[in-house]
Design an enzyme around this catalytic site. Structure first.
Site, PDB file in Angstrom:
ATOM      1  CG  ASP A 180      -1.869  -1.218   1.204  1.00 30.86           C
ATOM      2  OD1 ASP A 180      -2.212  -1.685   0.104  1.00 30.86           O
ATOM      3  OD2 ASP A 180      -2.216  -1.705   2.291  1.00 30.86           O
TER       4      ASP A 180
ATOM      5  CE  LYS B 259       2.307  -2.547  -4.293  1.00 27.99           C
ATOM      6  NZ  LYS B 259       2.026  -2.163  -2.888  1.00 27.99           N
TER       7      LYS B 259
ATOM      8  N   GLY C  52      -4.550  -4.412  -3.819  1.00 33.29           N
ATOM      9  CA  GLY C  52      -5.531  -3.363  -4.120  1.00 33.29           C
ATOM     10  C   GLY C  52      -4.730  -2.151  -4.534  1.00 33.29           C
TER      11      GLY C  52
ATOM     12  CB  VAL D  52       2.383  16.390  -3.088  1.00 34.55           C
ATOM     13  CG1 VAL D  52       3.853  16.507  -2.765  1.00 34.55           C
ATOM     14  CG2 VAL D  52       2.075  16.932  -4.487  1.00 34.55           C
TER      15      VAL D  52
HETATM   16  P1  GDP Z   1      -0.789   0.249  -3.565  1.00 35.32           P
HETATM   17  O1  GDP Z   1      -1.382  -1.021  -3.083  1.00 35.32           O
HETATM   18  O2  GDP Z   1       0.667   0.329  -3.300  1.00 35.32           O
HETATM   19  O3  GDP Z   1      -1.118   0.549  -5.000  1.00 35.32           O
HETATM   20  O4  GDP Z   1      -1.440   1.411  -2.691  1.00 35.32           O
HETATM   21  P2  GDP Z   1      -3.013   1.560  -2.316  1.00 35.32           P
HETATM   22  O5  GDP Z   1      -3.751   1.958  -3.514  1.00 35.32           O
HETATM   23  O6  GDP Z   1      -3.480   0.353  -1.592  1.00 35.32           O
HETATM   24  O7  GDP Z   1      -2.940   2.707  -1.238  1.00 35.32           O
HETATM   25  C1  GDP Z   1      -2.419   3.957  -1.525  1.00 35.32           C
HETATM   26  C2  GDP Z   1      -3.530   5.003  -1.255  1.00 35.32           C
HETATM   27  O8  GDP Z   1      -2.941   6.280  -1.168  1.00 35.32           O
HETATM   28  C3  GDP Z   1      -4.553   5.095  -2.350  1.00 35.32           C
HETATM   29  O9  GDP Z   1      -5.788   5.466  -1.788  1.00 35.32           O
HETATM   30  C4  GDP Z   1      -4.016   6.214  -3.241  1.00 35.32           C
HETATM   31  O10 GDP Z   1      -5.042   6.883  -3.965  1.00 35.32           O
HETATM   32  C5  GDP Z   1      -3.411   7.123  -2.221  1.00 35.32           C
HETATM   33  N1  GDP Z   1      -2.246   7.889  -2.638  1.00 35.32           N
HETATM   34  C6  GDP Z   1      -1.242   7.546  -3.482  1.00 35.32           C
HETATM   35  N2  GDP Z   1      -0.288   8.486  -3.521  1.00 35.32           N
HETATM   36  C7  GDP Z   1      -0.690   9.462  -2.665  1.00 35.32           C
HETATM   37  C8  GDP Z   1      -0.112  10.689  -2.232  1.00 35.32           C
HETATM   38  O11 GDP Z   1       0.984  11.087  -2.621  1.00 35.32           O
HETATM   39  N3  GDP Z   1      -0.815  11.425  -1.311  1.00 35.32           N
HETATM   40  C9  GDP Z   1      -2.034  11.013  -0.835  1.00 35.32           C
HETATM   41  N4  GDP Z   1      -2.640  11.784   0.059  1.00 35.32           N
HETATM   42  N5  GDP Z   1      -2.602   9.860  -1.221  1.00 35.32           N
HETATM   43  C10 GDP Z   1      -1.933   9.091  -2.121  1.00 35.32           C
HETATM   44  P1  IMO Z   2      -0.918  -4.276  -2.194  1.00 39.10           P
HETATM   45  O1  IMO Z   2      -0.452  -4.858  -3.509  1.00 39.10           O
HETATM   46  C1  IMO Z   2      -0.967  -4.625   2.145  1.00 39.10           C
HETATM   47  C2  IMO Z   2      -1.074  -8.701   3.767  1.00 39.10           C
HETATM   48  C3  IMO Z   2      -2.328  -9.135   4.499  1.00 39.10           C
HETATM   49  C4  IMO Z   2      -1.725 -10.093   5.505  1.00 39.10           C
HETATM   50  C5  IMO Z   2      -0.625 -10.775   4.692  1.00 39.10           C
HETATM   51  C6  IMO Z   2      -1.017 -12.112   4.113  1.00 39.10           C
HETATM   52  O2  IMO Z   2      -2.222  -3.555  -2.291  1.00 39.10           O
HETATM   53  O3  IMO Z   2       0.162  -3.482  -1.562  1.00 39.10           O
HETATM   54  P2  IMO Z   2      -2.550 -12.802   2.043  1.00 39.10           P
HETATM   55  O4  IMO Z   2      -4.002 -12.539   1.770  1.00 39.10           O
HETATM   56  O5  IMO Z   2      -1.636 -12.280   1.000  1.00 39.10           O
HETATM   57  O6  IMO Z   2      -2.273 -14.237   2.369  1.00 39.10           O
HETATM   58  O7  IMO Z   2      -2.251 -11.989   3.414  1.00 39.10           O
HETATM   59  O8  IMO Z   2      -0.289  -9.880   3.668  1.00 39.10           O
HETATM   60  N1  IMO Z   2      -1.297  -8.190   2.391  1.00 39.10           N
HETATM   61  C7  IMO Z   2      -1.234  -6.904   2.048  1.00 39.10           C
HETATM   62  N2  IMO Z   2      -1.022  -5.808   2.807  1.00 39.10           N
HETATM   63  N3  IMO Z   2      -1.097  -4.520   0.801  1.00 39.10           N
HETATM   64  C8  IMO Z   2      -1.276  -5.619   0.032  1.00 39.10           C
HETATM   65  O9  IMO Z   2      -1.252  -5.577  -1.314  1.00 39.10           O
HETATM   66  C9  IMO Z   2      -1.390  -6.873   0.654  1.00 39.10           C
HETATM   67  N4  IMO Z   2      -1.593  -8.131   0.205  1.00 39.10           N
HETATM   68  C10 IMO Z   2      -1.513  -8.919   1.271  1.00 39.10           C
HETATM   69  O10 IMO Z   2      -2.969  -8.043   5.113  1.00 39.10           O
HETATM   70  O11 IMO Z   2      -1.113  -9.377   6.542  1.00 39.10           O
HETATM   71 MG    MG Z   3      -2.911  -1.674  -1.815  1.00 45.65          MG
END
Ligand code: GDP
Ligand code: IMO
Ligand code: MG
Length: 423
Positions: A13, A16, A40, A412
């Site tokens: 999270d 990416k 996600g 940002v």
């Molecule tokens: P990923 O799994 O690495 O793709 O990250 P997620 O999508 O799960 O979580 C990142 C969250 O932060 C999402 O809701 C994005 O829309 C948000 N986001 C990404 N870059 C920024 C940023 O620079 N600032 C803020 N405030 N939100 C961001």
């Molecule tokens: P993205 O790609 C954050 C975590 C789960 C749990 C552990 C094992 O959005 O960064 P699993 O279902 O993979 O067997 O769960 O890994 N986990 C994540 N945490 N971002 C993710 O994906 C994750 N995918 C799995 O919360 O701790």
């Molecule tokens: Mg994510």
């Protein structure tokens, strides 16, 4: 030639999805190499928010080809739901989505066993998407792959054999209802028709693309500290999110990879169980969660939040071989007058030299913090490094120095334009 691997540097999270969307403008192909619908990845374009679980975030750019590599575990229901969601949003995947015939299929018993496993004492806090049990079958050489959908008799035989074993396990060990063989066979036979046109020989396709001079971005899911080998085992996912996984997960040989790009959140978050040295359980942690909207993109769970851990990112940069990074969510730190950064760990008063490999030790460490001044200014409208407040630049320099990372991109805000390159 540019074959770049993009990795999450912390516990997932990191943002990416957003950065893949930015970078994919310059790439011909974006390929996922591991994980499954546990991911996600959020991309915000204009007023619209897209959350991608299985399909690479590059799909939002119409001229980018997307690939799901052999290292990914594919839940056909999740895949078809995602394709439908994209098509409802006028994003067609036809002719530009390809899936490896060697990718393994998530079966209904994988999801069931995942949830049963989570109901006991050895809870990991998984996403419940069947990821661990599917990779277990893959490595036990019992898995069912996309290629098996093509031959009905093979598919029937494999599902029957697997269910014989899983039903015995469900009944005898877990005292649970068994699953119906015919129901699963009928469901999966249907998937052949729906998915067949996407299935291809991905290693041949990608290596030909490299020979043709195409640019390929390899999109990692999760993060380095969730890596089954290098993460905080057993509180990890069951695949290899680190850069090494990009090669085995797609069939692109390691010597064709030209660079490794890390995504680093300006603070730290984690979802699920497991040690988290810089976790904040006070009002600062609450503030990070609320200002940063730190709720899971897949499960909606509140994310655990804490200060930036430079010692952890230094380790992550080492095992990934990170050349440079994007710092994301820097705007969130505008809410803090003082910002702490963990620069090392101590155990019983003694400085730790290397990142602890067992979770008991990691749970016992005391983070060594240095405090830097916050900037208390809205930076979400900043579009260049030179326009950042001096104190923000100091924070970036500090992160870069302590974590041994070179910063190329700063984010940002969640939107495409809330991003700039340094240099
Ligand atoms: P990923 O799994 O690495 O793709 O990250 P997620 O999508 O799960 O979580 C990142 C969250 O932060 C999402 O809701 C994005 O829309 C948000 N986001 C990404 N870059 C920024 C940023 O620079 N600032 C803020 N405030 N939100 C961001
Ligand atoms: P993205 O790609 C954050 C975590 C789960 C749990 C552990 C094992 O959005 O960064 P699993 O279902 O993979 O067997 O769960 O890994 N986990 C994540 N945490 N971002 C993710 O994906 C994750 N995918 C799995 O919360 O701790
Ligand atoms: Mg994510």
């Amino acid at each position: 030639m540019s074959i770049t691997v993009l990795v999450g540097s912390q516990w997932g999270d990191e943002g990416k999805g957003k950065i893949v969307d930015i970078l994919s403008e310059k790439f011909d192909i974006v390929a996922r190499y591991q994980g499954g619908a546990n991911a996600g990845h959020t991309v915000e374009i204009g007023d619209k928010q897209y959350i991608l679980h299985l399909i690479p975030s590059g799909i939002l750019r119409k001229d980018v080809t997307c690939v799901i590599g052999n290292g990914v575990v594919v839940d056909p229901n999740a895949l078809l739901t995602e394709i439908k969601f994209l098509e409802e949003n006028n994003i067609s995947v036809e002719g530009r989505l390809f899936i490896s015939h060697n990718a393994h299929l998530i079966m209904p018993y994988h999801k069931l066993l995942d949830s049963i496993g989570e109901s006991g004492d050895r809870k990991i806090g998984t996403t419940g998407r069947g990821i661990g049990p599917c990779y277990m079958d893959k490595f036990a050489r019992k898995g069912i792959r996309l290629v098996d959908l093509l031959k009905e008799d093979v598919l029937r035989k494999k599902i029957r054999e697997n269910l014989e074993e899983k039903n015995a396990l469900l009944k005898k060990v877990y005292n649970h209802d068994t699953l119906d063989v015919e129901e699963i066979i009928n469901e999966y036979i249907q998937f052949d028709k729906a998915i067949d046109s996407y299935v291809t020989d991905v290693p041949s396709m990608l290596n030909k693309a490299i020979d043709d001079g195409k640019y390929i971005l390899l999109e990692g899911a999760q993060g380095a500290l969730l890596d089954v080998d290098h993460g905080t085992y057993p509180y990890v996912t069951s695949s290899s999110p680190t850069s090494g996984g990009a090669s085995t997960g797609t069939g692109i040989p390691p010597n064709k990879i030209t660079s490794i790009f890390g995504i680093v959140k300006a603070y730290t978050t984690r979802v699920g169980q497991g040690p988290f040295p810089t976790e904040l359980t006070d009002s600062d942690g609450e503030k990070l969660r609320e200002v940063g909207a730190e709720y899971g993109a897949t499960t909606g769970r509140p994310r655990r939040c804490g200060w930036f851990d430079a010692f952890l990112v230094r380790y992550s940069a080492m095992i990934n071989g990170v050349d440079s990074v994007a710092i994301t969510k820097l705007d969130v730190l505008s809410a803090f007058e003082k910002i702490k950064v963990c620069v090392g760990y101590k155990i019983e008063g003694k400085e730790v030299n290397t990142f602890p490999s067992d979770v008991d030790t990691l749970s016992d460490v005391t983070p060594v913090y240095e405090t830097v001044d916050g900037w208390l200014e809205d930076i979400s409208e900043c579009r260049s490094y030179k326009n950042l407040p001096e104190k923000t630049k100091n924070y970036l320099d500090f992160m870069s120095d302590k974590a041994n990372i070179k910063i190329d991109i700063v984010s940002v805000g969640p939107k495409r334009d809330q991003t700039f390159f340094i240099n």
